[in-house]
Design a protein around this motif. Structure first.
Motif, PDB file in Angstrom:
ATOM      1  N   LEU A   1       9.707 -15.187  -4.507  1.00 51.12           N
ATOM      2  CA  LEU A   1       8.985 -14.949  -3.240  1.00 51.12           C
ATOM      3  C   LEU A   1       7.567 -14.435  -3.470  1.00 51.12           C
ATOM      4  O   LEU A   1       6.848 -14.157  -2.507  1.00 51.12           O
ATOM      5  N   ASN A   2       7.170 -14.293  -4.711  1.00 47.54           N
ATOM      6  CA  ASN A   2       5.877 -13.668  -4.979  1.00 47.54           C
ATOM      7  C   ASN A   2       4.719 -14.520  -4.471  1.00 47.54           C
ATOM      8  O   ASN A   2       3.823 -14.031  -3.785  1.00 47.54           O
ATOM      9  N   ALA A   3       4.732 -15.802  -4.806  1.00 45.62           N
ATOM     10  CA  ALA A   3       3.623 -16.677  -4.409  1.00 45.62           C
ATOM     11  C   ALA A   3       3.672 -16.978  -2.919  1.00 45.62           C
ATOM     12  O   ALA A   3       2.635 -16.963  -2.238  1.00 45.62           O
ATOM     13  N   SER A   4       4.870 -17.238  -2.401  1.00 43.85           N
ATOM     14  CA  SER A   4       4.951 -17.565  -0.972  1.00 43.85           C
ATOM     15  C   SER A   4       4.584 -16.349  -0.134  1.00 43.85           C
ATOM     16  O   SER A   4       3.940 -16.467   0.910  1.00 43.85           O
ATOM     17  N   GLY A   5       4.973 -15.170  -0.580  1.00 38.66           N
ATOM     18  CA  GLY A   5       4.610 -13.947   0.135  1.00 38.66           C
ATOM     19  C   GLY A   5       3.107 -13.745   0.164  1.00 38.66           C
ATOM     20  O   GLY A   5       2.542 -13.304   1.167  1.00 38.66           O
ATOM     21  N   ASP A   6       2.452 -14.090  -0.941  1.00 42.49           N
ATOM     22  CA  ASP A   6       0.995 -13.969  -1.007  1.00 42.49           C
ATOM     23  C   ASP A   6       0.328 -14.958  -0.067  1.00 42.49           C
ATOM     24  O   ASP A   6      -0.602 -14.617   0.660  1.00 42.49           O
TER      25      ASP A   6
ATOM     26  N   LEU B   1      -7.702  -8.019  -0.520  1.00 44.99           N
ATOM     27  CA  LEU B   1      -7.893  -8.911  -1.676  1.00 44.99           C
ATOM     28  C   LEU B   1      -6.554  -9.424  -2.191  1.00 44.99           C
ATOM     29  O   LEU B   1      -6.429 -10.594  -2.561  1.00 44.99           O
ATOM     30  N   GLY B   2      -5.554  -8.556  -2.220  1.00 44.20           N
ATOM     31  CA  GLY B   2      -4.254  -8.971  -2.743  1.00 44.20           C
ATOM     32  C   GLY B   2      -3.119  -8.224  -2.086  1.00 44.20           C
ATOM     33  O   GLY B   2      -3.284  -7.696  -0.988  1.00 44.20           O
ATOM     34  N   ILE B   3      -1.979  -8.158  -2.756  1.00 50.65           N
ATOM     35  CA  ILE B   3      -0.713  -7.634  -2.203  1.00 50.65           C
ATOM     36  C   ILE B   3      -0.582  -7.980  -0.712  1.00 50.65           C
ATOM     37  O   ILE B   3      -0.327  -7.117   0.127  1.00 50.65           O
ATOM     38  N   HIS B   4      -0.723  -9.293  -0.450  1.00 54.14           N
ATOM     39  CA  HIS B   4      -0.682  -9.750   0.939  1.00 54.14           C
ATOM     40  C   HIS B   4       0.680  -9.557   1.585  1.00 54.14           C
ATOM     41  O   HIS B   4       0.783  -9.469   2.798  1.00 54.14           O
ATOM     42  N   GLY B   5       1.715  -9.513   0.748  1.00 55.83           N
ATOM     43  CA  GLY B   5       3.055  -9.350   1.306  1.00 55.83           C
ATOM     44  C   GLY B   5       3.380  -7.903   1.655  1.00 55.83           C
ATOM     45  O   GLY B   5       4.434  -7.623   2.216  1.00 55.83           O
ATOM     46  N   SER B   6       2.469  -6.990   1.324  1.00 54.93           N
ATOM     47  CA  SER B   6       2.666  -5.576   1.639  1.00 54.93           C
ATOM     48  C   SER B   6       1.779  -5.209   2.819  1.00 54.93           C
ATOM     49  O   SER B   6       0.559  -5.244   2.715  1.00 54.93           O
ATOM     50  N   PRO B   7       2.397  -4.854   3.973  1.00 57.64           N
ATOM     51  CA  PRO B   7       1.566  -4.534   5.137  1.00 57.64           C
ATOM     52  C   PRO B   7       0.848  -3.190   4.953  1.00 57.64           C
ATOM     53  O   PRO B   7       1.503  -2.173   4.738  1.00 57.64           O
ATOM     54  N   THR B   8      -0.469  -3.209   5.013  1.00 59.73           N
ATOM     55  CA  THR B   8      -1.286  -1.999   4.921  1.00 59.73           C
ATOM     56  C   THR B   8      -1.758  -1.678   6.330  1.00 59.73           C
ATOM     57  O   THR B   8      -2.576  -2.396   6.898  1.00 59.73           O
ATOM     58  N   CYS B   9      -1.234  -0.594   6.879  1.00 61.22           N
ATOM     59  CA  CYS B   9      -1.338  -0.375   8.318  1.00 61.22           C
ATOM     60  C   CYS B   9      -2.306   0.748   8.686  1.00 61.22           C
ATOM     61  O   CYS B   9      -2.450   1.725   7.953  1.00 61.22           O
ATOM     62  N   THR B  10      -2.917   0.575   9.836  1.00 60.95           N
ATOM     63  CA  THR B  10      -3.545   1.701  10.519  1.00 60.95           C
ATOM     64  C   THR B  10      -2.517   2.210  11.517  1.00 60.95           C
ATOM     65  O   THR B  10      -2.050   1.453  12.370  1.00 60.95           O
ATOM     66  N   LEU B  11      -2.122   3.469  11.385  1.00 64.33           N
ATOM     67  CA  LEU B  11      -1.121   4.035  12.293  1.00 64.33           C
ATOM     68  C   LEU B  11      -1.792   4.998  13.257  1.00 64.33           C
ATOM     69  O   LEU B  11      -2.591   5.846  12.862  1.00 64.33           O
ATOM     70  N   SER B  12      -1.441   4.821  14.489  1.00 64.68           N
ATOM     71  CA  SER B  12      -2.008   5.644  15.542  1.00 64.68           C
ATOM     72  C   SER B  12      -0.914   6.592  16.026  1.00 64.68           C
ATOM     73  O   SER B  12       0.137   6.149  16.497  1.00 64.68           O
ATOM     74  N   PHE B  13      -1.153   7.885  15.877  1.00 63.16           N
ATOM     75  CA  PHE B  13      -0.182   8.908  16.268  1.00 63.16           C
ATOM     76  C   PHE B  13      -0.626   9.527  17.582  1.00 63.16           C
ATOM     77  O   PHE B  13      -1.768   9.981  17.704  1.00 63.16           O
ATOM     78  N   GLY B  14       0.277   9.522  18.542  1.00 61.34           N
ATOM     79  CA  GLY B  14       0.004  10.257  19.774  1.00 61.34           C
ATOM     80  C   GLY B  14      -0.948   9.573  20.725  1.00 61.34           C
ATOM     81  O   GLY B  14      -1.842  10.196  21.270  1.00 61.34           O
ATOM     82  N   GLU B  15      -0.753   8.286  20.964  1.00 59.00           N
ATOM     83  CA  GLU B  15      -1.568   7.631  21.980  1.00 59.00           C
ATOM     84  C   GLU B  15      -1.098   8.052  23.377  1.00 59.00           C
ATOM     85  O   GLU B  15      -1.841   7.935  24.331  1.00 59.00           O
ATOM     86  N   HIS B  16       0.155   8.513  23.469  1.00 57.16           N
ATOM     87  CA  HIS B  16       0.666   8.982  24.765  1.00 57.16           C
ATOM     88  C   HIS B  16       0.866  10.506  24.722  1.00 57.16           C
ATOM     89  O   HIS B  16      -0.109  11.229  24.768  1.00 57.16           O
ATOM     90  N   ASP B  17       2.107  10.940  24.566  1.00 56.73           N
ATOM     91  CA  ASP B  17       2.372  12.390  24.646  1.00 56.73           C
ATOM     92  C   ASP B  17       2.257  13.094  23.306  1.00 56.73           C
ATOM     93  O   ASP B  17       2.452  14.302  23.214  1.00 56.73           O
TER      94      ASP B  17
END
Lengths: 604, 604
Positions: free
Chosen positions: A55-60, A263-279
Motif C-alpha cells: 500500500l506504500n505507493a498507492s497510499g502516496d 512533499l511526502g508521507i501523503h498517506g499520513s493526514p497532517t491536520c490543523t485541529l481547531s479546539f473550542g469553536e463552540h463551547d
C-alpha cells in the motif's frame, strides 16, 4: 516498484551476534526466548511485506482527503491498520503491567523499522499512539490510565501529540491555546485554540482518538512554566470519567479544519485541529499544572529514537530498490579485465560505490539504533542501580545522535537511491522518488535535527561534563584495539582509532568553549551540528568495527555464509570510505565560530 | 512563497572584479561594453523577476497535461516564453554570424542562471534549443542552417534532443530507432522508433519543433559507429528543402505518446515520442552517417555547462527563500550575551551555519561556473592559437566539474533550504520543497554525475596526462600564496594550499592507477566520484580565495559596502568550514578500490 522484504537476517545478526541477546537476560524478559524473538521477527516481516508494503505507493499517489471534517485515508489503510491491531503488534514493546506483551525495546525497534520500511505514512499512526501511551503511563492519574491505556495499548484507539501552533514550533514557550477549568477541582477544562501539523490528527481507522494537548491555564505565568498537558478525546466518554466503561459518548468540540499538502508521507493526514469553536473542547489535566512541557519531554526521548528508526526503515527500502534495479538494468560493458561483455550497472565500480555506500550506512545506522534500544532495556530492567544509571546516561547521549544522524543519512541514502536509477529514478511510478519525499520530513519533526544537535552539545554534554560520551569513546577505542590485533582488520582499527581521537578532541573543545559564561551558549550553537555529525560517524563506525570482528570470527570458524563476507565489505567501506568524510567535522569545529558570530543574514 | 530577485550585484562582482571583464577584451566583443553588459543583466533580471518567477509555483502545481497528442502547458508559460523570444533573449550568446547577438558566454551564462532561478521548468525549453543550434551550426549542411537556424536562434521554433530509449540510457550504443533512406542520395529518411525522456518534446509555445534524433541506418554496424544524427521537424517544410521559405507544411509522423509524472520540473513536459507510427517520420541526415554520437557530443559539453548553471540558479533561489524566512520567523531568544530578547531564527548560530553554508556554496559554484564560461570565451575568441588551446584544455576539465559538482551541491543546498524552514519547509505551498524536487533531476540528465566523473577521471585526465588540471592547481597555489601574504587572510591561504596539495596527490594516484593496462578502467571507475568531488571543492575554494582577495582589497581601499564584508564571511566559511569536508575525499581515494572490486550486489 520492487517488493519490500524486511531484513530479518540483518536484525537477527544485530540482536544475536552484535548484542548477544543481552536484553533477553534482563529481569522481566524471562519468557522472551531467542526462538520467540525469531518468530516475532518473522511474523512482523510477513505483516510488513504482505500487508503494509503493497500500500506504500498507492497510499502516496492517492493521499488523504478532508471531506466535511472527516479525513478519508488511502484505500486499504484502515484494513492494514486493523490487521496490525488484530495481530497484537501495537503492544509488543509496552510492559505487561500496562497490557502490552512486554518484549524488549530492541525487538520492538526492529519491528518498528520493518513497518516504517514497508509504509512510513501508516507507521506514523502507531508511532504517535506510543507517545501518548508513554505520557499517560508516566503522568496520568489512575483513572486516566484505567480508562485510556487499555484501548491505546491495544490500538483500537489512537493517540496524537498537539504541540505546534503557527507561532510556536521549536519554541513551545509561545503556545497560546487556552484551557479554562470547568469547575474547581474537577480536573475538567475547556480548551480553545488551534494546533497545526498534527500527525494522524483525524481519521476513521480507530474508534476514538486521544489528543494530548499543550495549553495555558488562566493566570498561568508566561513562558514554559505556564504550559500544562491536557487529554482531549475526540469522543467523550459517557457521563463521568470514573467508572466509565469506555463506550463512546458525544463528539468533543475539536475538529479538523484542514489537512496539509506535503512533499511526502501523503498517506499520513497532517491536520490543523481547531479546539473550542463552540463551547470549548473538554480536556483533562494530565500530571501537574504548569509541568506540561516536562511531561511532554518524558516521551520525547523515545519518540526521537523511533524517528531515527523510521529513517533507517526508509533507508533500507531505498537500498532494496537500488540493488534490485542495479542488478536488473543492463547498460554498458564490463572492462576487458572482467570479460568486456554486456553487464548490469551493478558491475560498474562507480555504481557499486553508490550501492555499497547506501548499504554500509544503513547497516551502521541500524546497529547503532539497536545498540541504543538495548541500552534502553538495560536502563529500565537491569537489576543493579548503577548499571541502570550508566545505561540511561548512554541513552541520553545516543538518542539525539540516533534521531538526527539516522534521518540526515536517510535523506542522503534515498537521494542516492534515485541516482542509481538514473532517469527512471525521477519518474514517480518507479517508487525511488517517494522514498526521498517521505524521508525528508524525518530531520524536521520531533525536534529538528538542529534541536537534536543542541540537545547533545548543550544539555546532554554539559550536564555530565561529557562523561557518558567519554565512556562510549573508551569502548570505541577498545574496539579499535581489537581490530588492530587482527591481521586482516588492522587497517580498520587504525581508521576507527583516528575517529575516536577526533571525537575526543572535539568533545574537549566543545566542553571548554561551551562552559564560557559569556560565549558558551553561542559556542554550543556554533559547534552543535558538526559535533553531532562527527559523533554519528564515529559511533556508527564503532558498530561496524564490531560487525567486522563478528563477521571475521564467523568466517574463521568455518562459516561459508556469504552474509558475513558482505558484512565485512560493508564494514570496510564504513570505516575507510565513509568515516574519513565524517572526521572532517573536527576540522570544521576547530575552524571556530567567528564567521558565524559575525554573520548578518540581512546583508547577504 | 517569497519573490525572486536575480542576484545582479553578485554577477557584476564576478564579471567585473573576479574576471575583470576579460571576455570583453577579446576580438569579436568590441561592441560589448561594461555598460551594455550591465544593462543586459538588469533587463534579464526584470524578465526573470517579473515574468518568469511568478509562474514557478503555479507551473509546478498545475503541471502539463497531454490531450489528444497535444501538451497543455501551465497557464502563462506560453506568454512568458514569448516575452523571452520577443526580448531577443534566445540569441544573446549565439554568434552574430548565426543571427544572434554574439555576447560573451559569461554574460549568456549569467542570464541563464537568472532564468533558471526564476523558473527552471521553463528555462529548459531554450536550453534544449541551444543544443540544437549548436549541433546544426557545427554539423548541419548550408541548406539546413539556412532553413532552421534563423528560427531556432530567434526562438520562434524550439529544438529537442532525442537520445534515450528504454534500453539505451547512459549506454547509447543500444539505440534501436531505425532510419530508412527515402531514395538514394536524397538525404531524406523515414524514421521508426520510440524515444523517451524528451524534454519539451511537444508543446504549443513555438510554431515548430525541431527534433534532433539518434537513429540507426540499415546495415549500419552494431554499436556506436552505426548511429547517425537526424533532424525531424514536427511540421515539414512545404515541398522541397532547398529554397523553402520556412512556412509550415504538413504534420510529420511523430507524436507524443505520453508525458511523464515526475518528482519535479512539472512545468516542463517530458515526452515519449513515437516516430513512424504510419509511413515513417521524415528526417534529414545531419553531418556524416555513422557519426551521430560524435556530433551529439559536440554540443554536449556546453549543454553540461548549462545544466551546472541551472543547478546554481535553483541554489540561489533556495538561498533567497531560506534567508527571507529566517529573517522573518521569530522563535526562541538570543543568548544573554546578545540581549536575551526575542529573536528571529537568523540570530541562532546553528541556523546561521545553514544559511552561510548555502550562501558560501552558491557563491563559490557561481564563480567557478562563470570562470569556466570566461575560459570558453577565450577558447573561441582569443587571437592566439596557444591561448585558445590552453583555455579549451581547461574548459574540458572544468565542464564535468561544473555540471556534476554544481548539481550535487544544488540538491544539498535546496534540502538545507527546506531544513531552515522547519515544518513549513515540508508544506508544498511554502515553495522550498519544489526547489528540492526540481533540483533533483540535474545530477541525472545530460549525462549522470557518475558519467561526468568518469569523463573527468578517465577521458579528460588520461588524454593530457593531467596537464590541464595541474595548471589549474598551479593557479590554486598561487592564490593560496597571495592569501598567505595578507595578515587577515593567511589562515584561508593555509587551508587552500592544503586543498591544492590534496588534489595534486589524488591526481597523481588516479593517473598512475588509471594507466594500469589491466585494472586501469576499474580504478578510474572506483575513484571517479570522490575525485570529482575533491576537484570541485578545491576549485570552488580557489574562486572563494580570489573572492576574499578582491573583497579585502576593496575594503582596504576604503569601501564601506557591506557586500564585501558578506563576501569575506562567505569566503571564510567556504575555505575553513566547507573545504575540509571535501578534502576528506583524498583519504577516500587512498583507501583503495578493493572493497568495490570485491563487491557482489547479489549477496548484499
Amino acid at each position: 516498484m520492487f517488493p519490500f522484504a524486511a531484513p530479518v537476517r540483518d536484525f537477527r545478526f544485530v540482536l544475536e551476534e552484535l548484542l548477544e541477546h543481552g536484553s533477553l537476560a534482563l529481569p522481566g524478559f524471562e519468557e522472551a526466548s531467542p526462538d520467540l524473538v525469531e518468530a516475532v521477527l518473522e511474523e512482523a516481516a510477513r505483516l510488513s511485506n504482505e500487508v503494509w508494503a503493497p500500500l506504500n505507493a498507492s497510499g502516496d499517489a492517492q493521499g488523504c482527503q478532508l471531506k466535511e471534517g472527516c479525513v478519508q485515508l488511502p484505500d486499504g489503510f484502515i484494513e492494514a491498520y486493523r490487521a496490525y491491531v488484530e495481530g497484537g503488534w501495537n503492544g509488543i514493546g509496552v510492559s505487561e503491567a500496562l497490557g502490552g506483551q512486554g518484549l524488549p525495546e530492541v525487538v520492538a525497534s526492529a519491528v518498528q523499522e520493518m513497518l516504517h520500511g514497508a509504509n512510513m505514512a501508516l507507521g506514523l499512526c502507531p508511532m504517535l499512539t506510543a507517545g501518548a501511551i508513554e505520557a499517560l503511563a508516566h503522568h496520568g492519574s489512575d483513572e486516566q490510565k484505567a480508562l485510556y491505556l487499555p484501548r491505546l495499548v491495544e490500538g483500537s484507539w489512537t493517540g496524537t501529540m498537539n504541540l505546534t501552533e503557527p507561532q510556536a514550533g521549536s519554541d513551545l514557550s509561545r503556545v497560546r491555546t487556552r484551557a479554562v477549568p470547568c469547575s474547581a477541582e474537577s480536573g475538567r477544562y475547556r480548551l480553545f485554540g488551534q494546533k497545526i501539523f498534527i500527525t494522524w490528527g483525524e481519521h476513521a481507522a480507530a474508534e476514538n482518538i486521544i489528543h494530548l494537548v499543550l495549553a495555558r491555564t488562566p493566570d498561568a505565568p508566561e513562558g514554559n512554566r505556564g504550559i500544562s498537558l491536557f487529554l482531549v478525546p475526540k469522543y467523550l466518554e459517557p457521563e463521568s470519567l470514573v467508572g466509565a466503561d469506555g463506550s463512546l459518548g458525544e463528539r468533543n468540540d475539536v475538529v479538523c479544519a484542514s489537512i496539509e499538502h506535503k512533499l511526502g508521507i501523503h498517506g499520513s493526514p497532517t491536520c490543523t485541529l481547531s479546539f473550542g469553536e463552540h463551547d470549548g473542547a473538554i480536556g483533562y489535566l494530565v500530571g501537574e499544572e504548569g509541568r506540561g512541557l516536562n511531561h511532554m519531554f518524558t516521551m520525547m526521548n523515545e519518540a526521537r529514537h523511533k524517528v531515527g528508526v523510521q529513517g533507517i526503515g526508509v533507508a533500507e527500502r531505498a537500498c532494496q530498490h537500488a540493488f534490485a534495479y542495479a542488478l536488473e538494468r543492463t547498460q554498458g560493458r564490463s572492462p576487458k579485465a572482467r570479460g568486456a561483455g554486456d553487464c548490469t550497472i551493478s558491475d560498474h565500480l562507480d555504481v557499486r560505490r553508490m550501492l555499497l555506500s547506501m548499504r554500509a550506512r544503513t547497516d551502521a545506522l541500524r546497529a547503532l539504533a539497536l545498540y541504543c534500544a538495548a541500552q534502553l532495556d538495560v536502563a529500565r530492567h537491569a537489576a543493579g542501580d548503577a548499571e541502570r544509571r550508566a545505561a540511561q546516561a548512554r541513552v541520553e547521549v545516543l538518542i539525539p545522535v540516533v534521531k538526527a544522524f539516522s534521518t540526515d543519512q536517510a535523506v542522503e541514502i534515498a537521494s542516492l537511491g534515485i541516482q542509481v536509477h538514473g532517469g527512471m529514478g525521477y519518474i514517480e511510478e518507479t517508487g525511488a522518488a517517494q522514498l526521498l519525499r517521505d524521508a525528508r520530513i524525518a530531520p524536521i519533526y520531533e525536534g529538528t535535527n538542529g534541536i537534536q544537535a543542541l540537545d547533545l552539545a548543550g544539555r546532554k554534554l554539559q550536564r555530565d561534563g561529557g562523561a557518558a560520551l567519554m565512556s562510549l569513546i573508551d569502548d570505541v577505542e577498545a574496539t579499535a584495539q581489537a581490530l588492530a590485533a587482527s591481521p586482516e582488520l588492522a587497517c580498520l582499527g587504525e581508521s576507527l582509532a583516528a575517529g575516536g581521537a577526533d571525537l575526543r578532541a572535539a568533545l574537549v573543545l566543545v566542553l571548554e568553549q561551551g562552559a564560557d559564561p559569556e560565549f558558551g551558549p553561542d559556542a554550543v550553537q556554533a559547534y552543535a551540528t558538526p559535533f553531532l555529525a562527527l559523533a554519528g560517524h564515529v559511533l556508527c563506525a564503532w558498530q561496524m568495527g564490531r560487525t567486522a570482528l563478528k563477521a571475521r570470527a564467523a568466517l574463521d570458524a568455518g562459516s561459508d555464509d556469504p552474509f558475513y563476507t558482505a558484512k565485512l565489505q560493508s564494514a570496510d567501506f564504513a570505516l575507510r570510505h565513509w568515516l574519513p568524510v565524517g572526521r572532517a567535522n573536527r576540522a570544521v569545529i576547530e575552524a571556530g565560530m567567528a564567521s558565524l558570530a559575525a554573520f548578518d543574514a540581512a546583508v547577504h
